[in-house]
Design a protein around this motif. Structure first.
Motif, PDB file in Angstrom:
ATOM      1  N   SER A   1     -10.116 -10.404  -4.903  1.00  0.00           N
ATOM      2  CA  SER A   1      -9.953 -11.505  -3.969  1.00  0.00           C
ATOM      3  C   SER A   1     -11.270 -12.271  -3.843  1.00  0.00           C
ATOM      4  CB  SER A   1      -9.459 -10.998  -2.614  1.00  0.00           C
ATOM      5  OG  SER A   1      -9.129 -12.078  -1.769  1.00  0.00           O
ATOM      6  N   THR A   2     -11.621 -12.670  -2.653  1.00  0.00           N
ATOM      7  CA  THR A   2     -12.845 -13.433  -2.459  1.00  0.00           C
ATOM      8  C   THR A   2     -14.073 -12.572  -2.696  1.00  0.00           C
ATOM      9  OG1 THR A   2     -11.632 -14.675  -0.782  1.00  0.00           O
ATOM     10  CG2 THR A   2     -13.995 -15.023  -0.892  1.00  0.00           C
ATOM     11  N   GLY A   3     -13.936 -11.269  -2.490  1.00  0.00           N
ATOM     12  CA  GLY A   3     -15.008 -10.340  -2.822  1.00  0.00           C
ATOM     13  C   GLY A   3     -16.333 -10.720  -2.196  1.00  0.00           C
ATOM     14  N   GLN A   4     -17.347 -10.814  -3.027  1.00  0.00           N
ATOM     15  CA  GLN A   4     -18.663 -11.268  -2.596  1.00  0.00           C
ATOM     16  C   GLN A   4     -18.992 -12.541  -3.369  1.00  0.00           C
ATOM     17  OE1 GLN A   4     -20.496 -10.168  -0.250  1.00  0.00           O
ATOM     18  NE2 GLN A   4     -19.878  -8.055   0.155  1.00  0.00           N
ATOM     19  N   PRO A   5     -18.721 -13.704  -2.791  1.00  0.00           N
ATOM     20  CA  PRO A   5     -18.963 -14.961  -3.512  1.00  0.00           C
ATOM     21  C   PRO A   5     -20.406 -15.063  -4.000  1.00  0.00           C
ATOM     22  CG  PRO A   5     -17.725 -15.360  -1.503  1.00  0.00           C
ATOM     23  CD  PRO A   5     -18.186 -13.932  -1.445  1.00  0.00           C
ATOM     24  N   THR A   6     -20.555 -15.494  -5.238  1.00  0.00           N
ATOM     25  CA  THR A   6     -21.826 -15.724  -5.935  1.00  0.00           C
ATOM     26  C   THR A   6     -22.576 -14.437  -6.269  1.00  0.00           C
ATOM     27  OG1 THR A   6     -23.325 -16.006  -4.031  1.00  0.00           O
ATOM     28  CG2 THR A   6     -22.056 -17.939  -4.748  1.00  0.00           C
ATOM     29  N   ALA A   7     -22.002 -13.267  -5.995  1.00  0.00           N
ATOM     30  CA  ALA A   7     -22.660 -12.009  -6.372  1.00  0.00           C
ATOM     31  C   ALA A   7     -22.203 -11.604  -7.773  1.00  0.00           C
ATOM     32  CB  ALA A   7     -22.328 -10.908  -5.364  1.00  0.00           C
ATOM     33  N   PRO A   8     -23.101 -11.004  -8.574  1.00  0.00           N
ATOM     34  CA  PRO A   8     -22.788 -10.729  -9.989  1.00  0.00           C
ATOM     35  C   PRO A   8     -21.786  -9.603 -10.184  1.00  0.00           C
ATOM     36  CG  PRO A   8     -24.923  -9.816  -9.433  1.00  0.00           C
ATOM     37  CD  PRO A   8     -24.485 -10.612  -8.243  1.00  0.00           C
ATOM     38  N   SER A   9     -20.939  -9.778 -11.181  1.00  0.00           N
ATOM     39  CA  SER A   9     -19.963  -8.762 -11.568  1.00  0.00           C
ATOM     40  C   SER A   9     -19.443  -9.099 -12.954  1.00  0.00           C
ATOM     41  CB  SER A   9     -18.805  -8.710 -10.568  1.00  0.00           C
ATOM     42  OG  SER A   9     -17.817  -7.778 -10.995  1.00  0.00           O
ATOM     43  N   GLN A  10     -18.837  -8.107 -13.596  1.00  0.00           N
ATOM     44  CA  GLN A  10     -18.164  -8.312 -14.880  1.00  0.00           C
ATOM     45  C   GLN A  10     -16.791  -7.650 -14.817  1.00  0.00           C
ATOM     46  OE1 GLN A  10     -21.379  -6.660 -17.348  1.00  0.00           O
ATOM     47  NE2 GLN A  10     -21.747  -8.718 -18.171  1.00  0.00           N
ATOM     48  N   GLY A  11     -16.106  -7.898 -13.719  1.00  0.00           N
ATOM     49  CA  GLY A  11     -14.853  -7.210 -13.465  1.00  0.00           C
ATOM     50  C   GLY A  11     -13.601  -7.896 -13.982  1.00  0.00           C
ATOM     51  N   ASP A  12     -13.761  -9.009 -14.704  1.00  0.00           N
ATOM     52  CA  ASP A  12     -12.591  -9.762 -15.157  1.00  0.00           C
ATOM     53  C   ASP A  12     -12.292  -9.559 -16.641  1.00  0.00           C
ATOM     54  OD1 ASP A  12     -12.797 -10.671 -12.601  1.00  0.00           O
ATOM     55  OD2 ASP A  12     -13.216 -12.754 -13.112  1.00  0.00           O
ATOM     56  N   VAL A  13     -12.889  -8.524 -17.240  1.00  0.00           N
ATOM     57  CA  VAL A  13     -12.751  -8.328 -18.683  1.00  0.00           C
ATOM     58  C   VAL A  13     -11.292  -8.119 -19.073  1.00  0.00           C
ATOM     59  CG1 VAL A  13     -13.371  -6.855 -20.634  1.00  0.00           C
ATOM     60  CG2 VAL A  13     -15.079  -7.405 -18.900  1.00  0.00           C
ATOM     61  N   MET A  14     -10.640  -7.171 -18.432  1.00  0.00           N
ATOM     62  CA  MET A  14      -9.254  -6.894 -18.786  1.00  0.00           C
ATOM     63  C   MET A  14      -8.313  -7.979 -18.266  1.00  0.00           C
ATOM     64  SD  MET A  14      -9.009  -4.518 -20.813  1.00  0.00           S
ATOM     65  CE  MET A  14     -10.441  -3.812 -21.597  1.00  0.00           C
ATOM     66  N   GLN A  15      -8.707  -8.647 -17.202  1.00  0.00           N
ATOM     67  CA  GLN A  15      -7.914  -9.796 -16.743  1.00  0.00           C
ATOM     68  C   GLN A  15      -7.918 -10.881 -17.819  1.00  0.00           C
ATOM     69  OE1 GLN A  15      -9.583 -12.786 -14.083  1.00  0.00           O
ATOM     70  NE2 GLN A  15      -7.949 -12.332 -12.631  1.00  0.00           N
ATOM     71  N   ALA A  16      -9.074 -11.081 -18.463  1.00  0.00           N
ATOM     72  CA  ALA A  16      -9.157 -12.084 -19.518  1.00  0.00           C
ATOM     73  C   ALA A  16      -8.235 -11.732 -20.675  1.00  0.00           C
ATOM     74  CB  ALA A  16     -10.602 -12.210 -20.003  1.00  0.00           C
ATOM     75  N   ARG A  17      -8.134 -10.441 -20.974  1.00  0.00           N
ATOM     76  CA  ARG A  17      -7.299 -10.026 -22.104  1.00  0.00           C
ATOM     77  C   ARG A  17      -5.822  -9.979 -21.742  1.00  0.00           C
ATOM     78  NH1 ARG A  17      -4.341  -9.940 -25.261  1.00  0.00           N
ATOM     79  NH2 ARG A  17      -4.046  -8.733 -27.172  1.00  0.00           N
ATOM     80  N   TRP A  18      -5.492  -9.426 -20.576  1.00  0.00           N
ATOM     81  CA  TRP A  18      -4.096  -9.139 -20.257  1.00  0.00           C
ATOM     82  C   TRP A  18      -3.643  -9.760 -18.936  1.00  0.00           C
ATOM     83  CZ3 TRP A  18      -1.761  -7.479 -24.321  1.00  0.00           C
ATOM     84  CH2 TRP A  18      -2.407  -6.628 -25.239  1.00  0.00           C
ATOM     85  N   GLY A  19      -4.417 -10.712 -18.395  1.00  0.00           N
ATOM     86  CA  GLY A  19      -4.122 -11.211 -17.057  1.00  0.00           C
ATOM     87  C   GLY A  19      -2.796 -11.926 -16.922  1.00  0.00           C
ATOM     88  N   THR A  20      -2.377 -12.619 -17.955  1.00  0.00           N
ATOM     89  CA  THR A  20      -1.111 -13.320 -17.866  1.00  0.00           C
ATOM     90  C   THR A  20       0.024 -12.392 -18.281  1.00  0.00           C
ATOM     91  OG1 THR A  20       0.028 -15.378 -18.427  1.00  0.00           O
ATOM     92  CG2 THR A  20      -1.147 -14.267 -20.217  1.00  0.00           C
ATOM     93  N   HIS A  21       1.236 -12.822 -18.042  1.00  0.00           N
ATOM     94  CA  HIS A  21       2.406 -12.000 -18.334  1.00  0.00           C
ATOM     95  C   HIS A  21       2.714 -12.040 -19.829  1.00  0.00           C
ATOM     96  CE1 HIS A  21       3.497 -16.135 -17.700  1.00  0.00           C
ATOM     97  NE2 HIS A  21       4.600 -15.961 -18.387  1.00  0.00           N
ATOM     98  N   GLY A  22       3.406 -11.014 -20.302  1.00  0.00           N
ATOM     99  CA  GLY A  22       3.900 -11.025 -21.668  1.00  0.00           C
ATOM    100  C   GLY A  22       2.925 -10.459 -22.681  1.00  0.00           C
ATOM    101  N   ASP A  23       3.369 -10.453 -23.915  1.00  0.00           N
ATOM    102  CA  ASP A  23       2.642  -9.873 -25.038  1.00  0.00           C
ATOM    103  C   ASP A  23       2.063 -11.011 -25.856  1.00  0.00           C
ATOM    104  OD1 ASP A  23       1.685  -7.919 -26.660  1.00  0.00           O
ATOM    105  OD2 ASP A  23       3.605  -7.352 -27.531  1.00  0.00           O
ATOM    106  N   HIS A  24       0.747 -11.111 -25.911  1.00  0.00           N
ATOM    107  CA  HIS A  24       0.119 -12.264 -26.553  1.00  0.00           C
ATOM    108  C   HIS A  24      -1.278 -11.873 -27.040  1.00  0.00           C
ATOM    109  CE1 HIS A  24      -2.866 -13.107 -23.346  1.00  0.00           C
ATOM    110  NE2 HIS A  24      -1.979 -12.447 -22.629  1.00  0.00           N
TER     111      HIS A  24
END
Length: 294
Positions: A27-50
């Protein structure tokens, strides 16, 4: 809605570049604070097989260069491409010298005339279609539904199977060209640190410090996150005794490294997820742990 439209672009084969500057979540988490937590979201974030292409810069200049490369990949493969940055790189200030011109992949265009008929989604030899631009005189039906070569939805198991396979294979067959990895100090390495994005900058210093102490450790930076560098990591795992994966999350890329390493060496996670960046000493400690020098 944003994730759903990534899936729409993948299915409709619309070239698009998405810049994701990661920060602490969910969610909003900690705005402007560093993270690399979107790796798997980038790969599989949308629905379906692609399939999808994900690139991760570690400097201001590379952010520019990979942005150009992302545009070219999006046009060439008619697919979403994600430029996966993080807050460290997003707020980085560096002097850069930019090229006066860049080479842009020419937009694919139909190879037949209107009189011959037009199937906009008929794939070329590289499994990518040559869809005409809007307004160029061709009638194009664009949909996120599974469709045939004319672009119209078809409820067919055969077409669905062929469509999904082509979505993957058009990128898979070019994976060796797309995958980019930056390696240093690997000629004599007994151990390796794998990192990406802003974290790789700290990991590089940690490797330098460890080598000054006599630890034979190498540095491997993932420039291309997906398609994943399976072959490169598999070969790496044959050469070294252990791999440290440093990432600003609870552990995401480490799972890909473990899968590719296939038990050929130890794989240890060096994770941080407290809204602060790594200090070199923290990654050095992980190096010492995996190498038995702790």
């Amino acid at each position: 809605m944003k994730q759903e439209l990534i899936g729409y672009a993948a299915a409709a084969e619309i070239p698009v570049v998405i810049v994701n500057v990661q920060r602490v979540g969910p969610s909003t988490g900690q705005p402007t604070a560093p993270s690399q937590g979107d790796v798997m979201q980038a790969r599989w974030g949308t629905h379906g097989d692609h399939s999808i292409i994900v690139l991760s810069p570690w400097s201001v200049r590379e952010s520019f260069d990979l942005a150009v490369k992302a545009v070219n990949y999006a046009e060439r493969f008619r697919t979403p491409v994600i430029l996966l940055m993080d807050e460290i790189v997003g707020h980085l200030r560096e002097n850069v010298e930019l090229p006066e011109t860049v080479e842009i992949y020419p937009r694919r265009t139909p190879k037949i005339t209107r009189a011959e008929g037009y199937e906009p989604y008929a794939p070329d030899a590289d499994l990518v279609p040559n869809v005409a631009n809007f307004g160029e005189g061709y009638h194009i039906h664009v949909t996120g539904l599974i469709h045939d070569e004319t672009g119209f939805p078809v409820g067919s198991p055969k077409i669905t199977r062929e469509f999904i396979k082509r979505m993957h294979e058009k990128i898979n067959i070019a994976a060796d060209e797309i995958i980019e990895v930056h390696e240093e100090f690997m000629s004599d390495a007994d151990y390796a640190v794998v990192a990406f994005g802003g974290t790789a900058r700290t990991a590089y210093e940690a490797v330098l410090n460890a080598r000054k102490r006599g630890v034979k450790v190498g540095f491997v930076r993932l420039v291309t996150i997906f398609p994943f560098a399976d072959k490169i990591i598999a070969e790496l795992a044959k050469k070294v005794k252990g791999i440290v994966v440093a990432e600003l999350n609870y552990g995401q890329i480490v799972n890909e490294v473990e899968r590719a390493a296939a038990g050929q060496c130890k794989v240890e996670l060096c994770a941080k997820y407290d809204m602060t960046i790594f200090e070199p000493e923290e990654i050095e400690a992980a190096i010492d742990e995996v190498s038995g020098n702790a």
